[in-house]
Design a protein around this motif. Structure first.
Motif, PDB file in Angstrom:
ATOM      1  N   PRO A 117       5.026   5.033  -7.158  1.00 34.12           N
ATOM      2  CA  PRO A 117       5.228   6.449  -6.805  1.00 34.12           C
ATOM      3  C   PRO A 117       4.301   7.402  -7.548  1.00 34.12           C
ATOM      4  O   PRO A 117       3.923   8.443  -7.021  1.00 34.12           O
ATOM      5  N   GLU A 118       3.911   7.051  -8.780  1.00 28.95           N
ATOM      6  CA  GLU A 118       3.091   7.980  -9.564  1.00 28.95           C
ATOM      7  C   GLU A 118       1.602   7.875  -9.217  1.00 28.95           C
ATOM      8  O   GLU A 118       0.782   8.642  -9.702  1.00 28.95           O
ATOM      9  N   GLY A 119       1.245   6.935  -8.334  1.00 33.01           N
ATOM     10  CA  GLY A 119      -0.160   6.808  -7.910  1.00 33.01           C
ATOM     11  C   GLY A 119      -0.910   5.799  -8.766  1.00 33.01           C
ATOM     12  O   GLY A 119      -0.587   5.593  -9.937  1.00 33.01           O
ATOM     13  N   THR A 120      -1.887   5.155  -8.156  1.00 31.78           N
ATOM     14  CA  THR A 120      -2.702   4.160  -8.872  1.00 31.78           C
ATOM     15  C   THR A 120      -3.911   4.830  -9.517  1.00 31.78           C
ATOM     16  O   THR A 120      -4.599   5.626  -8.870  1.00 31.78           O
ATOM     17  N   VAL A 121      -4.127   4.521 -10.777  1.00 32.20           N
ATOM     18  CA  VAL A 121      -5.328   4.987 -11.464  1.00 32.20           C
ATOM     19  C   VAL A 121      -6.151   3.747 -11.792  1.00 32.20           C
ATOM     20  O   VAL A 121      -5.650   2.802 -12.394  1.00 32.20           O
ATOM     21  N   LYS A 148      -0.065  11.057   0.981  1.00 29.71           N
ATOM     22  CA  LYS A 148       1.391  10.980   1.155  1.00 29.71           C
ATOM     23  C   LYS A 148       1.842   9.531   1.378  1.00 29.71           C
ATOM     24  O   LYS A 148       2.840   9.085   0.826  1.00 29.71           O
ATOM     25  N   LEU A 149       1.103   8.793   2.194  1.00 31.25           N
ATOM     26  CA  LEU A 149       1.534   7.448   2.583  1.00 31.25           C
ATOM     27  C   LEU A 149       1.304   6.396   1.513  1.00 31.25           C
ATOM     28  O   LEU A 149       2.050   5.427   1.412  1.00 31.25           O
ATOM     29  N   THR A 150       0.226   6.564   0.730  1.00 32.22           N
ATOM     30  CA  THR A 150      -0.155   5.477  -0.180  1.00 32.22           C
ATOM     31  C   THR A 150      -0.345   5.952  -1.621  1.00 32.22           C
ATOM     32  O   THR A 150      -0.636   7.126  -1.862  1.00 32.22           O
ATOM     33  N   HIS A 151      -0.192   4.998  -2.529  1.00 32.16           N
ATOM     34  CA  HIS A 151      -0.455   5.265  -3.952  1.00 32.16           C
ATOM     35  C   HIS A 151      -1.921   5.015  -4.287  1.00 32.16           C
ATOM     36  O   HIS A 151      -2.374   5.303  -5.397  1.00 32.16           O
ATOM     37  N   LEU A 152      -2.683   4.460  -3.345  1.00 34.90           N
ATOM     38  CA  LEU A 152      -4.077   4.111  -3.615  1.00 34.90           C
ATOM     39  C   LEU A 152      -4.932   5.382  -3.716  1.00 34.90           C
ATOM     40  O   LEU A 152      -4.715   6.331  -2.958  1.00 34.90           O
ATOM     41  N   ALA A 192       0.828  -1.206   0.000  1.00 37.39           N
ATOM     42  CA  ALA A 192       0.000   0.000   0.000  1.00 37.39           C
ATOM     43  C   ALA A 192       0.864   1.259   0.000  1.00 37.39           C
ATOM     44  O   ALA A 192       0.399   2.336  -0.371  1.00 37.39           O
ATOM     45  N   GLY A 193       2.112   1.130   0.408  1.00 40.37           N
ATOM     46  CA  GLY A 193       3.006   2.292   0.512  1.00 40.37           C
ATOM     47  C   GLY A 193       3.243   2.942  -0.844  1.00 40.37           C
ATOM     48  O   GLY A 193       3.258   2.277  -1.874  1.00 40.37           O
ATOM     49  N   ARG A 194       3.451   4.233  -0.844  1.00 40.61           N
ATOM     50  CA  ARG A 194       3.596   4.963  -2.097  1.00 40.61           C
ATOM     51  C   ARG A 194       4.778   4.475  -2.924  1.00 40.61           C
ATOM     52  O   ARG A 194       4.748   4.520  -4.160  1.00 40.61           O
TER      53      ARG A 194
END
Ligand code: PEP
Ligand code: MN
Length: 338
Positions: free
Chosen positions: A78-82, A261-265, A72-74
């Protein structure tokens, strides 16, 4: 551990790193973004010498994950989940998504009127419970599968994706043909067996924060789904229980930037349950968009005061339309669209 591959790493190099990681007994989770491939190793990495992996061809850097949640960590994305849904709508990108609908599906006329309104307002998602976790066993418990059937019709007629709550493992299979995203409610955030089972599937899951859960606990719960290989999870702030009684729950707006900040979700905000009051929903919806939420989930109903569940926090359709127009201005101010 996280192994970030170089941008130009070849498939052969990536494969060799996966093999080396598996040799030391870790489970490898792979994600390939627009820039690079990231390999997350989950398992016994405590005494491991990471320099061994750093020297493999194609590796950019290797580091240990100190947080208790790993996937779950970023750093994993790093670019985030879409997340993209079958109707083409996305959550997690530049556009803030709108998920709206009744607390519970009641009848055909209700759900069709709502779906049409969501579509007209530019929303991509219809919410609505068919299995309802009510505080009292004597309250309306939902229509079950017949409710989902009529909801599916209403959603398809209007090109919307469906978000609906699953309460137990036994419901997953029968709900699958109807829903595009399973909602796990606040009361089930730590139903670990349910989360594990949803991790075995490949349908997105909207996971709500428990009423007394920390954000770390929320992310650890998401980890139960992610570790099964289902990376399409959305985490939702829906208000927590505090000593304050002026609102039904205390909407933790700060949770939104913390989670970002914490997650990419993707982070979803629920101002309806977050306040429990129709008159407070617009302010909290705007605050959530300003704070960086990727989506809003809101309860709406043509005859809100007569809604069979959560009537006092449910917006009338004209209030919802007005709110969406206002939210577009807020979204633009923070560099998003809606
Ligand atoms: C709902 O979305 O109607 C619901 C029951 O939500 P929560 O689990 O957040 O209470
Ligand atoms: Mn509700």
């Amino acid at each position: 551990m996280i192994v970030a591959m170089q941008e130009k790493a070849t498939e052969e190099q990536i494969y060799a790193v996966i093999v080396a990681m598996e040799e030391v007994g870790v489970d490898v989770h792979r994600t390939t973004g627009t820039m690079q491939t990231i390999l997350a190793g989950v398992g016994p990495t405590a005494g491991l010498d990471l320099t061994k992996f750093e020297m493999l061809p194609g590796v950019l850097h290797v580091h240990r994950i100190s947080a208790p949640y790993k996937l779950a960590g970023r750093a994993f994305r790093p670019e985030g989940t879409v997340i993209e849904f079958p109707n083409g709508a996305k959550i997690g990108g530049q556009q803030v998504a709108v998920i709206a609908g009744p607390c519970a599906v009641e009848d055909r006329e209700q759900i069709f009127a709502i779906a049409q309104c969501v579509k007209a307002a530019g929303g991509g998602f219809l919410r609505g419970g068919a299995f309802k976790p009510r505080s009292s066993p004597y309250s309306f418990q939902g229509l079950g599968i017949p409710g989902l059937e009529v909801m599916r019709e209403a959603a398809d007629t209007n090109g919307l994706a469906i978000v609906s709550e699953v309460m137990e493992i036994g419901q997953i299979k029968e709900m699958l043909p109807y829903v595009d995203c399973f909602q796990v409610g606040a009361r089930n955030m730590q139903n670990f067996n349910l989360l594990r089972e949803l991790g075995q599937g490949r349908k997105p899951v909207l996971l709500k924060r428990g009423i007394a859960a920390t954000l770390e606990e929320l992310l650890l719960s998401s980890e139960y789904i992610l570790s099964g290989g289902n990376y399409e999870v959305l985490v939702c702030e829906r208000g927590i229980r505090t000593y304050e009684t002026a609102t039904r729950n205390t909407m933790d707006i700060a949770a939104i930037p913390v989670l970002k900040k914490l997650t990419h979700l993707p982070v979803v905000a629920d101002p309806s349950h977050g306040t429990g009051r129709r008159d407070m929903v617009p302010a909290m919806a705007k605050a959530a968009v300003a704070a960086g939420a990727d989506a809003l989930i809101m309860e709406i109903h043509p005859n809100a005061d007569k809604a069979v569940s959560d009537a006092v926090q449910t917006l009338y359709l004209d209030q919802f339309e007005k709110l969406v127009a206002e939210l577009r201005v807020i979204a633009q101010a923070v560099g998003r669209t809606l």
